[in-house]
Design a protein around this motif. Structure first.
Motif, PDB file in Angstrom:
ATOM      1  N   ARG A  75       0.558  -1.456   0.442  1.00 22.10           N
ATOM      2  CA  ARG A  75      -0.191  -0.074   0.012  1.00 22.10           C
ATOM      3  C   ARG A  75       0.469   1.226   0.275  1.00 22.10           C
ATOM      4  NH1 ARG A  75      -4.625   1.779  -1.695  1.00 22.10           N
ATOM      5  NH2 ARG A  75      -6.013   2.729  -1.103  1.00 22.10           N
ATOM      6  N   LEU A  76       1.894   1.372   1.152  1.00 21.28           N
ATOM      7  CA  LEU A  76       2.983   2.433   0.640  1.00 21.28           C
ATOM      8  C   LEU A  76       3.502   2.413  -0.126  1.00 21.28           C
ATOM      9  CD1 LEU A  76       4.710   1.922   3.905  1.00 21.28           C
ATOM     10  CD2 LEU A  76       3.296   3.823   3.550  1.00 21.28           C
ATOM     11  N   TYR A  77       3.883   1.400  -1.277  1.00 21.17           N
ATOM     12  CA  TYR A  77       4.458   1.716  -2.877  1.00 21.17           C
ATOM     13  C   TYR A  77       3.632   2.327  -4.114  1.00 21.17           C
ATOM     14  CZ  TYR A  77       6.866   0.839  -7.080  1.00 21.17           C
ATOM     15  OH  TYR A  77       7.070   0.705  -7.967  1.00 21.17           O
ATOM     16  N   HIS A  78       1.954   1.856  -3.826  1.00 20.67           N
ATOM     17  CA  HIS A  78       0.354   2.714  -3.751  1.00 20.67           C
ATOM     18  C   HIS A  78       0.872   3.729  -4.030  1.00 20.67           C
ATOM     19  CE1 HIS A  78      -2.697   3.045  -6.535  1.00 20.67           C
ATOM     20  NE2 HIS A  78      -3.371   3.217  -4.477  1.00 20.67           N
ATOM     21  N   VAL A  79       0.902   3.850  -2.581  1.00 23.58           N
ATOM     22  CA  VAL A  79       0.790   5.668  -2.263  1.00 23.58           C
ATOM     23  C   VAL A  79       1.410   6.614  -2.493  1.00 23.58           C
ATOM     24  CG1 VAL A  79      -0.209   6.991  -0.424  1.00 23.58           C
ATOM     25  CG2 VAL A  79      -1.348   4.943  -0.233  1.00 23.58           C
ATOM     26  N   ILE A  80       2.249   6.289  -2.528  1.00 25.21           N
ATOM     27  CA  ILE A  80       3.888   7.203  -2.492  1.00 25.21           C
ATOM     28  C   ILE A  80       3.910   7.362  -4.283  1.00 25.21           C
ATOM     29  CG2 ILE A  80       6.435   7.253  -2.842  1.00 25.21           C
ATOM     30  CD1 ILE A  80       6.165   5.896  -0.412  1.00 25.21           C
ATOM     31  N   GLY A 102      -8.821  -1.730  -3.769  1.00 22.81           N
ATOM     32  CA  GLY A 102      -7.926  -1.390  -4.687  1.00 22.81           C
ATOM     33  C   GLY A 102      -6.313  -1.027  -3.914  1.00 22.81           C
ATOM     34  N   GLY A 103      -5.439  -0.999  -5.492  1.00 21.97           N
ATOM     35  CA  GLY A 103      -4.064  -0.134  -5.024  1.00 21.97           C
ATOM     36  C   GLY A 103      -2.603  -1.071  -4.095  1.00 21.97           C
ATOM     37  N   LEU A 104      -2.204  -2.169  -4.293  1.00 24.37           N
ATOM     38  CA  LEU A 104      -1.189  -2.885  -3.665  1.00 24.37           C
ATOM     39  C   LEU A 104      -0.562  -2.991  -4.528  1.00 24.37           C
ATOM     40  CD1 LEU A 104      -2.892  -5.305  -1.946  1.00 24.37           C
ATOM     41  CD2 LEU A 104      -2.033  -3.334  -0.732  1.00 24.37           C
ATOM     42  N   GLY A 105       1.199  -2.217  -4.460  1.00 20.92           N
ATOM     43  CA  GLY A 105       2.623  -2.058  -4.999  1.00 20.92           C
ATOM     44  C   GLY A 105       2.769  -3.642  -4.864  1.00 20.92           C
ATOM     45  N   ILE A 106       2.958  -4.128  -5.658  1.00 21.92           N
ATOM     46  CA  ILE A 106       4.272  -5.656  -5.827  1.00 21.92           C
ATOM     47  C   ILE A 106       5.212  -5.141  -5.242  1.00 21.92           C
ATOM     48  CG2 ILE A 106       4.883  -5.540  -7.935  1.00 21.92           C
ATOM     49  CD1 ILE A 106       4.215  -8.992  -5.346  1.00 21.92           C
ATOM     50  N   TRP A 107       6.393  -4.455  -6.159  1.00 22.93           N
ATOM     51  CA  TRP A 107       7.704  -4.361  -4.829  1.00 22.93           C
ATOM     52  C   TRP A 107       7.367  -3.460  -3.942  1.00 22.93           C
ATOM     53  CZ3 TRP A 107       8.619  -5.918  -9.284  1.00 22.93           C
ATOM     54  CH2 TRP A 107       8.312  -6.152 -10.855  1.00 22.93           C
ATOM     55  N   GLY A 108       6.322  -2.750  -3.320  1.00 26.76           N
ATOM     56  CA  GLY A 108       6.903  -2.122  -2.095  1.00 26.76           C
ATOM     57  C   GLY A 108       6.282  -3.450  -1.214  1.00 26.76           C
ATOM     58  N   ALA A 109       5.353  -4.339  -1.299  1.00 23.29           N
ATOM     59  CA  ALA A 109       5.228  -6.250  -1.051  1.00 23.29           C
ATOM     60  C   ALA A 109       5.696  -6.919  -1.110  1.00 23.29           C
ATOM     61  CB  ALA A 109       3.602  -6.338  -1.853  1.00 23.29           C
ATOM     62  N   ILE A 110       7.295  -7.165  -1.487  1.00 21.34           N
ATOM     63  CA  ILE A 110       8.070  -8.481  -1.776  1.00 21.34           C
ATOM     64  C   ILE A 110       8.786  -7.409  -0.738  1.00 21.34           C
ATOM     65  CG2 ILE A 110      10.138  -8.791  -3.094  1.00 21.34           C
ATOM     66  CD1 ILE A 110       7.347 -10.396  -3.381  1.00 21.34           C
ATOM     67  N   ALA A 111       9.274  -5.990  -0.672  1.00 24.31           N
ATOM     68  CA  ALA A 111      10.624  -5.556   0.013  1.00 24.31           C
ATOM     69  C   ALA A 111      10.333  -5.390   1.422  1.00 24.31           C
ATOM     70  CB  ALA A 111      10.694  -3.754  -0.381  1.00 24.31           C
ATOM     71  N   LEU A 112       8.812  -4.974   1.411  1.00 20.62           N
ATOM     72  CA  LEU A 112       8.566  -4.707   3.394  1.00 20.62           C
ATOM     73  C   LEU A 112       8.928  -6.580   3.812  1.00 20.62           C
ATOM     74  CD1 LEU A 112       8.964  -2.976   4.402  1.00 20.62           C
ATOM     75  CD2 LEU A 112       6.085  -2.286   4.779  1.00 20.62           C
ATOM     76  N   GLY A 113       7.612  -6.761   2.476  1.00 24.93           N
ATOM     77  CA  GLY A 113       6.750  -8.352   2.651  1.00 24.93           C
ATOM     78  C   GLY A 113       8.836  -9.745   3.461  1.00 24.93           C
ATOM     79  N   ALA A 114       9.594  -8.703   2.404  1.00 25.26           N
ATOM     80  CA  ALA A 114      10.704  -9.449   3.454  1.00 25.26           C
ATOM     81  C   ALA A 114      11.487  -9.569   4.740  1.00 25.26           C
ATOM     82  CB  ALA A 114      11.579  -9.120   1.380  1.00 25.26           C
TER      83      ALA A 114
END
Length: 312
Positions: A75-80, A102-114
């Motif tokens: 969500r942070l990636y999408h909002v930014i 809706g609105g989830l950026g996969i890059w932010g999800a992978i980075a912070l999920g990691a």
């Protein structure tokens, strides 16, 4: 039947809505798809982890950390990157918190999920790269399921097309006032009125199919080459970003741009290069991790045959 009707019947219709109500409770297709994807990724990841010698249930324990971190990061990636949607004159900043729309950026999800997965792995005493290899195909399959949510939200599509698999997109309206247009996930397509560019390229479907192919590729390469030390995960990232690059070039929905290209196009290219470098560099770390390294420190002790032994 006239030719116009024949063309219409050859296209893919969009759902008339993305939200249903069970009394006062909204049932959102996007949220259901995300949840279904997470469940699949955890189930498949746990099976792969056990097959590699790890402790059953470890992936669930890691997911307790990784999933919340990933959702926040996405969500942070999408909002930014799409800040113009929520901030500025006439905008409502509170909607930046409406993850269910809706609105989830996969890059932010992978980075912070990691980051969350790293915390969980440290608590369990297991290597993060090995865990990443186990969950890689499940993650990209989960992404494929998530794209179905974009279908219900009628988003992530390309330019007009006359191809038989073109996607019909409809004008949606406020369910409480059909005279007010509302193209968001809460709108309803009363009358199924096509938008000006309809039918369009269903880029969400292109990415969905590509993701499933990448999941199959990772499983095949992992079995054939016995990938370890994060190489299966790197292969997933490289494969996914390769497909995402050309899909982004086809999309026509609103997005932030840098030097004439969508932000996600640039990110896809850079991440692809990084993943490929890691895939080949990690080969020097040797064979796949031994099974004993994958057992969590709080697991029951086992003998050479994998049977649980009594604690002494």
């Amino acid at each position: 039947m006239n030719s116009a009707s024949a063309v219409f019947l050859a296209t893919i219709p969009s759902p008339d809505r993305g939200v249903w109500h069970l009394g006062p409770i909204p049932i959102r297709a996007y949220a259901l798809c995300i949840i279904a994807g997470i469940v699949l990724a955890i189930w498949w990841g746990d099976r792969r982890w056990v097959q590699r010698g790890g402790t059953k249930g470890t992936v669930v324990d890691i997911a307790v950390w990784a999933v919340p971190f990933g959702l926040v990061g996405g969500r942070l990636y999408h909002v930014i990157t799409d800040s113009w949607r929520y901030f500025g004159e006439g905008k409502d900043p509170v909607k930046a918190l409406y993850i269910w729309d809706g609105g989830l950026g996969i890059w932010g999800a992978i980075a912070l999920g990691a980051v969350g997965a790293w915390i969980g792995c440290r608590r369990k005493g297991i290597p993060l790269p090995a865990m990443a290899d186990a969950i890689a195909p499940g993650i990209v399959a989960a992404q494929a399921i998530g794209r179905l949510g974009n279908y219900f939200n009628q988003e992530l599509y390309g330019a007009h097309t006359t191809l038989p698999w073109g996607l019909e997109i409809y004008q949606r309206f406020d369910p409480n006032n059909p005279s007010i247009p509302d193209q968001g996930p809460n709108g309803i397509a009363f009358g199924h009125i096509p938008l000006a560019d309809s039918p369009v390229h269903p880029t969400f479907l292109y990415e969905l199919i590509w993701n499933l192919l990448i999941a199959a590729l990772v499983v095949y390469a992992d079995r054939k080459l016995r990938l370890g030390h994060g190489r299966a995960f790197a292969l997933y990232v490289a494969g996914y970003t390769l497909g995402r690059f050309w899909v982004e070039l086809m999309r026509t929905d609103d997005a932030s741009h840098i030097l004439g290209l969508r932000v996600n196009t640039w990110v896809s290219g850079l991440v692809f290069l990084g993943a490929m470098v890691y895939f080949f560099a990690a080969q020097r770390r040797g064979p796949r991790e031994e099974p004993e390294r994958l057992r969590s420190k709080d697991a029951e002790p086992v003998d050479d045959d994998g049977k649980v032994t009594d604690r002494k």
